[in-house]
Write a protein that holds these residues in place. Structure first.
Motif, short mmCIF file in Angstrom:
data_model
loop_
_atom_site.label_atom_id
_atom_site.label_comp_id
_atom_site.label_asym_id
_atom_site.label_seq_id
_atom_site.Cartn_x
_atom_site.Cartn_y
_atom_site.Cartn_z
N GLY A 92 0.78 -1.24 0.00
CA GLY A 92 0.00 0.00 0.00
C GLY A 92 0.81 1.28 0.00
N TYR A 93 2.11 1.20 -0.26
CA TYR A 93 2.93 2.40 -0.30
C TYR A 93 2.83 3.08 -1.67
N LYS A 94 3.00 4.40 -1.66
CA LYS A 94 3.12 5.17 -2.90
C LYS A 94 4.60 5.22 -3.27
N ILE A 95 4.93 4.75 -4.45
CA ILE A 95 6.34 4.68 -4.81
C ILE A 95 6.65 5.51 -6.05
N ASP A 96 7.91 5.90 -6.17
CA ASP A 96 8.37 6.64 -7.33
C ASP A 96 9.87 6.43 -7.46
N MET A 97 10.43 6.87 -8.56
CA MET A 97 11.85 6.73 -8.80
C MET A 97 12.36 7.97 -9.52
N GLN A 98 13.50 8.47 -9.11
CA GLN A 98 14.13 9.60 -9.77
C GLN A 98 15.51 9.15 -10.27
N VAL A 99 15.70 9.20 -11.58
CA VAL A 99 16.97 8.79 -12.16
C VAL A 99 18.03 9.85 -11.88
N ASP A 100 19.15 9.44 -11.34
CA ASP A 100 20.26 10.35 -11.09
C ASP A 100 21.20 10.39 -12.29
N LYS A 101 21.53 9.20 -12.80
CA LYS A 101 22.48 9.14 -13.91
C LYS A 101 22.40 7.78 -14.60
N ILE A 102 22.47 7.80 -15.92
CA ILE A 102 22.59 6.57 -16.70
C ILE A 102 23.83 6.73 -17.57
N GLU A 103 24.78 5.82 -17.43
CA GLU A 103 26.04 5.99 -18.13
C GLU A 103 26.64 4.64 -18.52
N GLU A 104 27.60 4.70 -19.43
CA GLU A 104 28.34 3.52 -19.84
C GLU A 104 29.75 3.63 -19.27
N ILE A 105 30.17 2.61 -18.54
CA ILE A 105 31.44 2.66 -17.84
C ILE A 105 32.25 1.39 -18.13
N VAL A 106 33.51 1.44 -17.74
CA VAL A 106 34.36 0.24 -17.73
C VAL A 106 34.92 0.12 -16.33
N ASN A 107 34.68 -1.02 -15.70
CA ASN A 107 35.10 -1.21 -14.32
C ASN A 107 35.40 -2.69 -14.11
N GLU A 108 36.65 -3.00 -13.86
CA GLU A 108 37.06 -4.41 -13.74
C GLU A 108 36.38 -5.12 -12.59
N ASN A 109 36.23 -4.43 -11.45
CA ASN A 109 35.61 -5.06 -10.27
C ASN A 109 34.16 -5.42 -10.53
N ILE A 110 33.42 -4.49 -11.16
CA ILE A 110 32.02 -4.76 -11.46
C ILE A 110 31.91 -5.84 -12.54
N ALA A 111 32.81 -5.79 -13.53
CA ALA A 111 32.81 -6.80 -14.59
C ALA A 111 32.99 -8.20 -14.00
N GLU A 112 33.84 -8.31 -12.99
CA GLU A 112 34.06 -9.60 -12.34
C GLU A 112 32.78 -10.10 -11.68
N LYS A 113 32.02 -9.18 -11.06
CA LYS A 113 30.78 -9.56 -10.41
C LYS A 113 29.72 -9.98 -11.43
N LEU A 114 29.79 -9.38 -12.63
CA LEU A 114 28.85 -9.73 -13.69
C LEU A 114 29.33 -10.94 -14.49
N GLU A 115 30.56 -11.37 -14.20
CA GLU A 115 31.17 -12.50 -14.89
C GLU A 115 31.27 -12.24 -16.39
N ILE A 116 31.80 -11.04 -16.74
CA ILE A 116 32.04 -10.67 -18.13
C ILE A 116 33.50 -10.23 -18.27
N PRO A 117 34.03 -10.14 -19.48
CA PRO A 117 35.42 -9.71 -19.67
C PRO A 117 35.66 -8.32 -19.07
N PRO A 118 36.82 -8.10 -18.46
CA PRO A 118 37.10 -6.83 -17.77
C PRO A 118 37.08 -5.60 -18.67
#
Length: 237
Positions: A92-118
């Motif tokens: 029963g909550y009223k919800i909403d979302m405000q986008v702060d930023k959408i971007e394309e990045i390269v990050n080895e640590n995050i890539a490892e968590k996604l199991e994709i090439p660095p």
């Protein structure tokens, strides 16, 4: 022999009654220690005893250097849905979302968590989660750019839902694992968007979401305002 109610208990009862009657509303500042000392003709120790009890029982919240306030009702997640939004809508909550930023990045640590090439680029969607017009969480979701490109990710601004946007491209999450810890918000930009002081402790959640094939489709990191958020886990024996 007439029983005299301890003064700290009288203070405590009066504040609880004021909250239950609506005289004091969530977020309202209560009378200061000095005001209550004069009003009830008691010592600082007595007032602090009442405040400590009320804070421990989640009626009040103390903010150092600012004052004591009526606590806001906490969101109680029961982890019954992969979607944070769907679960809160069901409650029963009223919800909403405000986008702060959408971007394309390269990050080895995050890539490892996604199991994709660095070296592969990653789509990052950063947003504020709003509940009843209050910012309760700052969430960063990361996806393989081969699965969702930057142009497609921009549609989140229109749909106001990360998972609805994924569904448009036939990406459906079927399960997730979450890791909870306590972490201070040391990024001044994030703290400002969450209406928190820099350095405030939050619930920090790392989430890995899987698709039908078992492939990781999202890794997310979320700061939850601990004054708004709680989790209930049902354990069956």
């Amino acid at each position: 022999m007439e029983y005299k109610v301890p003064k700290y208990l009288q203070i405590k009862t009066d504040i609880i009654n004021a909250i239950k009657s609506g005289e004091l509303k969530p977020g309202d500042k209560v009378d200061s220690e000095s005001v209550l000392k004069k009003k009830y003709n008691v010592s600082s120790i007595t007032v602090r005893k009442a405040f400590n009890d009320l804070i421990n029982e989640n009626y009040l919240i103390g903010v150092q250097g600012v004052g004591t306030f009526v606590a806001k009702e906490r969101i109680n997640r029961k982890l019954t849905s992969i979607s944070f939004s769907d679960e809160l809508l069901q409650q029963g909550y009223k919800i909403d979302m405000q986008v702060d930023k959408i971007e394309e990045i390269v990050n080895e640590n995050i890539a490892e968590k996604l199991e994709i090439p660095p070296e592969r680029s990653i789509i990052c969607v950063r947003r504020i989660r709003m509940v009843n017009n209050e910012p309760v969480a700052y969430q960063s979701s990361f996806m393989d750019s081969n699965m969702l490109n930057l142009e497609q990710a921009q549609k989140i601004c229109e749909s106001k839902s990360f998972y609805k946007t994924l569904a448009e491209y036939n990406i459906f999450p079927v399960g997730a694992t979450e890791n909870y810890s306590v972490k201070a918000v040391n990024d001044s930009h994030i703290a400002k968007l969450m209406n928190l002081r820099k350095g405030t402790d939050t619930f920090f959640v790392k989430r890995t979401t899987y698709g039908e094939s078992g492939k990781i489709i999202e890794y997310a990191e979320t700061y939850f305002n601990k004054d708004w958020y709680s989790v209930t886990v049902e354990v069956k024996i």
